[in-house]
Design an enzyme around this catalytic site. Sequence first.
Site, short mmCIF file in Angstrom:
data_model
loop_
_atom_site.label_atom_id
_atom_site.label_comp_id
_atom_site.label_asym_id
_atom_site.label_seq_id
_atom_site.Cartn_x
_atom_site.Cartn_y
_atom_site.Cartn_z
NE ARG A 147 31.26 6.21 -27.47
CZ ARG A 147 31.58 6.05 -28.74
NH1 ARG A 147 32.85 6.00 -29.09
NH2 ARG A 147 30.64 5.92 -29.66
CD GLU B 135 34.21 13.21 -28.03
OE1 GLU B 135 33.62 13.21 -29.15
OE2 GLU B 135 34.83 12.22 -27.61
CG HIS C 65 35.28 10.80 -31.22
ND1 HIS C 65 34.30 10.75 -30.26
CD2 HIS C 65 35.32 9.55 -31.76
CE1 HIS C 65 33.77 9.54 -30.22
NE2 HIS C 65 34.37 8.79 -31.13
#
Length: 339
Positions: free
Chosen positions: A252, A281, A300
Amino acid sequence: MHITPNALDVKSMRLLIYTGWPVQAWRIPDEQVARIRAALPDVDVLHATSADGAVRDIADADVGLIPWLTTPILAAAARLRWVHSSAAAVGDLLPLDELAHRAIVVTNSRGVQAVPMAEQVMAGLLALARRLDLTIHAQRERRWIQEQLGEVDRPWLLRGKSMTIVGLGSIGLAVAERAHAFGIDVTGVRRRPDEPAPSYVRVMGADHLDDALRGADIVVVAAPAVPATMGLLREPQLSLLTRGAILVNVGRAQLVDTSAMIRALESGQLGGAVLDVFDKEPLDAESPLWSMSNVIVTPHSAGFRADHWEEVTDLFIENVRRYRCGESLLNVVDPLAGY
């Protein structure tokens, strides 16, 4: 952990599936819903495709295949006893304290994404080490850059490098296995250092993080996002690495101070970064990370693979079998630890 449903629970069990992610890859395909129904013919399986539908259908559900719970969904879950997340990370997606207070057990899909994420780590490292960024760019421009690679931007070897993995769970262990195969000296940092680990990994406790980082050529962030890990790597920690070290983050973004990381990349303290996660994001178009030649940005997507949902479904069906038999469930989440 054992859950012992009574006979009425087993006979009238109702299951809600809701994976309403904005990204299609993380939504359960219809064929996997069909697989679950076929494997559990005497279970009432509901599949919600909207938040409103989930609020409606969870009212009578005993079990949920749900990676995240909004306040309205949880408030409507009067009968819920067990939630299985299709993701591995749950600490920032599920209200673990509230679920524990209501004695609702949480399991996750830990391990399902370990191999693709570990391969992503090695792919990023190899791309930087072998200067594939330069060769791919030159290929698009039809330029032959053999002399440049031989004299200026020389590739380097992973063999002989030292790697510190922050978070030695299923992902970290998968990274360690592959790094060891490349001849990398591996150190792993975990909350419980006494747990078994391969002989080729030097394991250190979280209270020795600085010692584990000192002199490392590569640091891989694969720890979960919980209060104890937020901002774990800041400027003092990055300064402990070998100058020119590579940082890889598939955990993360909040575990690493982004501003400190960018400064380290600009100064040369970090020689490069492979980043799959970001504070916001999608990554802001104005972020300097986009244009840094020594940074690989991926959206991601480290956990993506073609057969992701087949394995998630297999794990969930096995856990339903265990639930109905009163057996220990796989991948039970510790609400205090957050994973």
